[in-house]
Design a protein around this motif. Sequence first.
Motif, short mmCIF file in Angstrom:
data_model
loop_
_atom_site.label_atom_id
_atom_site.label_comp_id
_atom_site.label_asym_id
_atom_site.label_seq_id
_atom_site.Cartn_x
_atom_site.Cartn_y
_atom_site.Cartn_z
N GLU A 252 43.51 53.62 41.08
CA GLU A 252 42.45 52.81 41.68
C GLU A 252 42.87 51.34 41.78
OE1 GLU A 252 40.79 56.46 39.94
OE2 GLU A 252 41.88 54.83 38.98
N LYS A 253 43.49 50.84 40.72
CA LYS A 253 43.92 49.44 40.73
C LYS A 253 45.03 49.22 41.76
CE LYS A 253 42.46 48.23 36.10
NZ LYS A 253 42.83 47.93 34.73
N GLU B 58 45.47 51.00 44.55
CA GLU B 58 44.81 51.07 45.85
C GLU B 58 44.13 49.73 46.17
OE1 GLU B 58 42.09 54.36 45.96
OE2 GLU B 58 43.69 55.85 45.78
N ASP B 59 43.36 49.23 45.22
CA ASP B 59 42.64 47.96 45.44
C ASP B 59 43.61 46.81 45.68
OD1 ASP B 59 40.26 49.32 45.09
OD2 ASP B 59 39.94 48.61 43.03
N THR B 60 44.67 46.76 44.89
CA THR B 60 45.66 45.68 45.01
C THR B 60 46.37 45.75 46.36
OG1 THR B 60 45.96 45.61 42.62
CG2 THR B 60 47.73 44.69 43.97
N LYS C 198 45.24 47.19 49.14
CA LYS C 198 44.26 46.84 50.18
C LYS C 198 44.11 45.32 50.28
CE LYS C 198 41.54 51.09 50.00
NZ LYS C 198 40.27 51.71 49.57
N GLU C 199 44.00 44.67 49.13
CA GLU C 199 43.90 43.21 49.10
C GLU C 199 45.16 42.58 49.69
OE1 GLU C 199 43.69 39.57 45.85
OE2 GLU C 199 43.13 41.57 45.20
N SER D 184 45.04 42.79 53.42
CA SER D 184 44.09 41.79 53.92
C SER D 184 44.73 40.40 53.92
CB SER D 184 42.83 41.79 53.07
OG SER D 184 41.91 40.84 53.55
N ILE E 262 47.70 54.20 52.02
CA ILE E 262 46.99 54.11 50.74
C ILE E 262 47.03 55.46 50.02
CG2 ILE E 262 44.72 53.77 49.67
CD1 ILE E 262 46.06 51.15 50.48
#
Length: 186
Positions: free
Chosen positions: A93-94, A96-98, A100-101, A104, A122
Motif C-alpha cells: 500500500e505504501k 502504491e501510494d508513493t 502514485k504521488e 503526480s 501500479i
Amino acid sequence: MKKLFYTLLVSVLSFSALQAQTTTIGDVELKNTVTVDGSSLQLNGAGIRSKYFLSLYVGSLYVPSKISDAKQVLSTDQKMIQLDIISSLISKEKMEDTIKEGFSNSMNGNTAPLQKEIDSFIAVFSEEVEVGDIFQFITNGSKLKALKNGKELTSVDNEEFNKVLFGIWLGDKPADKKLKSKMLGK
C-alpha cells in the motif's frame, strides 16, 4: 615461503578484482555492470531513499555510459532503475501510494493523459513487499519492463510513460533530492 606469499597475493588480487565488480550501499551489494536484453549498462550512481530519517530502499541507476545530467538520462533510451528494499516499513500500500504521488509530481498533477498506463504499472505492487525484494524498471526507449525479483510483472509500451516513470526519481520534483543526486553520480 615464496609459494605461500604468491598464493596469498593471488587471493588478495582476486578478492580485489571481485570487489571492483560491485558497489556496496548500506548492506546492498550492486553490480557495477549488468547486461539487459543484450546491452551492457553500468552503474551510474546509487543511494538510500530515506523519509523521516528512516532508510527505505537503495535506488540505483544504470545507463550505457556515465551521465550526470538528469534531463540527458531521461532522454536516454536504454536505462534501468533498481530498488532494493531494505525496510520492513514498506508495504504494498505504501509503495502504491508513493508511486502514485511520484507520478503526480512527475506530471505536475495532471496524470490523466497516462492514467491507463499508470494503473497498469501500479499492479507491480499488488503483492506484499518484503525486505530483500528487488524491483527493476528497464526501458529500451519505447517499451518498459517492470520486474520483481527477476520476474517480469508488466510491460508498458509508451515512451512518454517511461520518461514520467524515471522522472519520479530524476525529474524536477524527485521523490528524494539526495537520492537523485546520488543516482546521477554526484
